[in-house]
Write a protein that holds these residues in place. Structure first.
Motif, PDB file in Angstrom:
ATOM      1  N   ASN A  73     -25.343  19.602 -24.334  1.00  0.00           N
ATOM      2  CA  ASN A  73     -24.621  19.389 -25.575  1.00  0.00           C
ATOM      3  C   ASN A  73     -23.354  20.244 -25.576  1.00  0.00           C
ATOM      4  N   LYS A  74     -22.190  19.619 -25.819  1.00  0.00           N
ATOM      5  CA  LYS A  74     -20.922  20.348 -25.747  1.00  0.00           C
ATOM      6  C   LYS A  74     -20.851  21.472 -26.774  1.00  0.00           C
ATOM      7  N   PHE A  75     -21.366  21.224 -27.985  1.00  0.00           N
ATOM      8  CA  PHE A  75     -21.343  22.260 -29.013  1.00  0.00           C
ATOM      9  C   PHE A  75     -22.206  23.448 -28.588  1.00  0.00           C
ATOM     10  N   LEU A  76     -23.424  23.182 -28.097  1.00  0.00           N
ATOM     11  CA  LEU A  76     -24.298  24.259 -27.646  1.00  0.00           C
ATOM     12  C   LEU A  76     -23.723  24.963 -26.422  1.00  0.00           C
ATOM     13  N   ASP A  77     -23.069  24.193 -25.550  1.00  0.00           N
ATOM     14  CA  ASP A  77     -22.414  24.812 -24.391  1.00  0.00           C
ATOM     15  C   ASP A  77     -21.410  25.861 -24.850  1.00  0.00           C
ATOM     16  N   THR A  78     -20.605  25.497 -25.839  1.00  0.00           N
ATOM     17  CA  THR A  78     -19.589  26.423 -26.350  1.00  0.00           C
ATOM     18  C   THR A  78     -20.241  27.653 -26.982  1.00  0.00           C
ATOM     19  N   LEU A 108     -23.261  43.638 -20.185  1.00  0.00           N
ATOM     20  CA  LEU A 108     -23.280  42.986 -18.872  1.00  0.00           C
ATOM     21  C   LEU A 108     -24.553  42.191 -18.621  1.00  0.00           C
ATOM     22  N   ILE A 109     -25.296  41.823 -19.675  1.00  0.00           N
ATOM     23  CA  ILE A 109     -26.512  41.045 -19.458  1.00  0.00           C
ATOM     24  C   ILE A 109     -26.381  39.648 -20.069  1.00  0.00           C
ATOM     25  N   GLY A 110     -25.183  39.121 -20.138  1.00  0.00           N
ATOM     26  CA  GLY A 110     -24.975  37.783 -20.672  1.00  0.00           C
ATOM     27  C   GLY A 110     -25.195  36.680 -19.663  1.00  0.00           C
ATOM     28  N   ALA A 111     -25.574  37.037 -18.426  1.00  0.00           N
ATOM     29  CA  ALA A 111     -25.695  36.047 -17.357  1.00  0.00           C
ATOM     30  C   ALA A 111     -26.645  34.897 -17.682  1.00  0.00           C
ATOM     31  N   PRO A 112     -27.857  35.137 -18.225  1.00  0.00           N
ATOM     32  CA  PRO A 112     -28.741  33.994 -18.478  1.00  0.00           C
ATOM     33  C   PRO A 112     -28.130  32.948 -19.391  1.00  0.00           C
ATOM     34  N   LEU A 113     -27.416  33.378 -20.429  1.00  0.00           N
ATOM     35  CA  LEU A 113     -26.761  32.427 -21.327  1.00  0.00           C
ATOM     36  C   LEU A 113     -25.666  31.658 -20.596  1.00  0.00           C
ATOM     37  N   ILE A 114     -24.870  32.356 -19.816  1.00  0.00           N
ATOM     38  CA  ILE A 114     -23.749  31.734 -19.110  1.00  0.00           C
ATOM     39  C   ILE A 114     -24.251  30.786 -18.025  1.00  0.00           C
ATOM     40  N   VAL A 115     -25.251  31.212 -17.281  1.00  0.00           N
ATOM     41  CA  VAL A 115     -25.788  30.391 -16.193  1.00  0.00           C
ATOM     42  C   VAL A 115     -26.408  29.112 -16.735  1.00  0.00           C
ATOM     43  N   SER A 116     -27.017  29.176 -17.925  1.00  0.00           N
ATOM     44  CA  SER A 116     -27.637  27.986 -18.499  1.00  0.00           C
ATOM     45  C   SER A 116     -26.627  26.867 -18.699  1.00  0.00           C
ATOM     46  N   VAL A 117     -25.362  27.213 -18.917  1.00  0.00           N
ATOM     47  CA  VAL A 117     -24.302  26.214 -19.069  1.00  0.00           C
ATOM     48  C   VAL A 117     -23.729  25.828 -17.709  1.00  0.00           C
ATOM     49  N   PHE A 118     -23.380  26.829 -16.904  1.00  0.00           N
ATOM     50  CA  PHE A 118     -22.762  26.557 -15.609  1.00  0.00           C
ATOM     51  C   PHE A 118     -23.667  25.711 -14.706  1.00  0.00           C
ATOM     52  N   PHE A 149     -23.238  28.910 -26.356  1.00  0.00           N
ATOM     53  CA  PHE A 149     -23.868  29.715 -25.313  1.00  0.00           C
ATOM     54  C   PHE A 149     -22.826  30.523 -24.549  1.00  0.00           C
ATOM     55  N   LEU A 150     -21.684  29.896 -24.255  1.00  0.00           N
ATOM     56  CA  LEU A 150     -20.640  30.612 -23.524  1.00  0.00           C
ATOM     57  C   LEU A 150     -20.057  31.739 -24.372  1.00  0.00           C
ATOM     58  N   MET A 151     -19.864  31.474 -25.652  1.00  0.00           N
ATOM     59  CA  MET A 151     -19.331  32.517 -26.538  1.00  0.00           C
ATOM     60  C   MET A 151     -20.321  33.674 -26.675  1.00  0.00           C
ATOM     61  N   LEU A 152     -21.596  33.351 -26.861  1.00  0.00           N
ATOM     62  CA  LEU A 152     -22.610  34.398 -26.943  1.00  0.00           C
ATOM     63  C   LEU A 152     -22.731  35.152 -25.626  1.00  0.00           C
ATOM     64  N   GLY A 153     -22.672  34.401 -24.521  1.00  0.00           N
ATOM     65  CA  GLY A 153     -22.738  35.042 -23.211  1.00  0.00           C
ATOM     66  C   GLY A 153     -21.566  35.978 -22.982  1.00  0.00           C
ATOM     67  N   GLY A 154     -20.381  35.567 -23.436  1.00  0.00           N
ATOM     68  CA  GLY A 154     -19.213  36.427 -23.307  1.00  0.00           C
ATOM     69  C   GLY A 154     -19.364  37.691 -24.128  1.00  0.00           C
ATOM     70  N   TYR A 155     -19.879  37.542 -25.360  1.00  0.00           N
ATOM     71  CA  TYR A 155     -20.048  38.712 -26.226  1.00  0.00           C
ATOM     72  C   TYR A 155     -21.077  39.687 -25.644  1.00  0.00           C
ATOM     73  N   VAL A 156     -22.228  39.151 -25.228  1.00  0.00           N
ATOM     74  CA  VAL A 156     -23.273  40.010 -24.667  1.00  0.00           C
ATOM     75  C   VAL A 156     -22.794  40.660 -23.377  1.00  0.00           C
ATOM     76  N   SER A 157     -22.027  39.920 -22.586  1.00  0.00           N
ATOM     77  CA  SER A 157     -21.454  40.501 -21.378  1.00  0.00           C
ATOM     78  C   SER A 157     -20.541  41.661 -21.720  1.00  0.00           C
ATOM     79  N   GLY A 158     -19.823  41.538 -22.833  1.00  0.00           N
ATOM     80  CA  GLY A 158     -18.954  42.626 -23.252  1.00  0.00           C
ATOM     81  C   GLY A 158     -19.709  43.855 -23.698  1.00  0.00           C
ATOM     82  N   THR A 159     -20.878  43.660 -24.320  1.00  0.00           N
ATOM     83  CA  THR A 159     -21.640  44.803 -24.816  1.00  0.00           C
ATOM     84  C   THR A 159     -22.492  45.452 -23.749  1.00  0.00           C
TER      85      THR A 159
END
Length: 268
Positions: free
Chosen positions: A148-153, A167-177, A155-165
């Motif tokens: 889902n494009k909305f969920l993809d966005t 560095l453990i945003g990988a599971p969220l990001i990988v789920s989209v990639f 997940f990527l935004m949440l993954g980016g935020y968690v990565s910023g706090t």
């Protein structure tokens, strides 16, 4: 780091071997599967995140370069045989990488700010909760995937935020990639993404005058390299067959650690 006990140094070295093994074997998870254990040794995210960041810079660039060289060699052999290439050229999906970075960059910067301003126990608690959620998904063998494009966005935004706090945003990001990038390009594309995201975090560390623990790289980089060598063998096996039992084992271990970590952070 200079005031730790000998057994703490031993545990940290072992955890970084584990981190290198996971990072090389899976293409992600070196931080998410190591940071909870590190925080049990010493509950201070800003002590370990600079070390993990430097490891990511070193090994992500190395693995991406190795992938590029292997892809060029394979393309050359294919051309010499007069065969048409069966897969997309190159080892990195640059088009989708640029699109994803455009979505993630602002949440990433917000996350970096949150890491430097929130209390340490809050950041630690968030880390443990997020990792526990993904641990359950590993145990149930139902990792997060979406078309889902909305969920993809989201997940990527949440993954980016968690990565910023943390560095453990990988599971969220990988789920989209994993649903957008061809399998043969996924690992190296992720490593280029990790390199870019970590460069942003490293810049924030330098601006905030965070101790990068450079002296400890002299013995922790070899530890990560040892894990990397064994992880490469795991990656070769994963390319041939899926291993859900491995993820379930990791999930149970993480869930136990996160439960103990949350108790020690907020109850003790």
């Amino acid at each position: 780091m200079e005031h730790l006990l000998w057994w703490q140094y031993a545990l940290i070295g072992a955890i970084f071997i584990w981190s290198g093994f996971v990072r090389s074997g899976l293409g992600f998870g070196g931080a998410v599967l190591a940071l909870p254990f590190l925080l049990l040794v010493k509950n201070d995210p800003l002590l370990f995140l600079p070390i993990i960041s430097i490891h990511l810079l070193v090994f992500s660039s190395w693995i991406a370069w190795q992938g590029s060289r292997a892809t060029k060699q394979q393309a050359q052999l294919t051309a010499e045989r007069g065969e048409a290439p069966q897969e997309a050229q190159g080892n990195i999906a640059w088009g989708y990488l640029k699109k994803a970075l455009g979505i993630m960059i602002v949440p990433k910067l917000i996350g970096v700010f949150g890491l430097l301003t929130l209390p340490g126990n809050i950041v630690t608690g968030v880390i443990f909760v997020i990792v526990a959620v993904f641990a359950v998904s590993y145990i149930l063998n139902k990792p997060f995937y979406t078309n889902n494009k909305f969920l993809d966005t989201i997940f990527l935004m949440l993954g980016g935020y968690v990565s910023g706090t943390s560095l453990i945003g990988a599971p969220l990001i990988v789920s989209v990639f994993a649903t957008k990038v061809p399998r043969h390009q996924l690992r190296d594309t992720l490593f280029v993404l990790w390199f870019i995201l970590v460069m942003i975090k490293m810049a924030s560390f330098l601006i905030a005058d965070i101790d990068l623990q450079l002296i400890h790289q002299l013995w922790l980089l070899p530890c990560a390299l040892l894990g990397h060598v064994f992880g490469q063998k795991l990656h070769e096996r994963i390319q041939k067959a899926e291993t859900p039992v491995f993820f379930q084992f990791v999930g149970w271990a993480l869930l136990i650690v996160c439960g103990f970590g949350l108790y020690s952070t907020f109850m003790l």
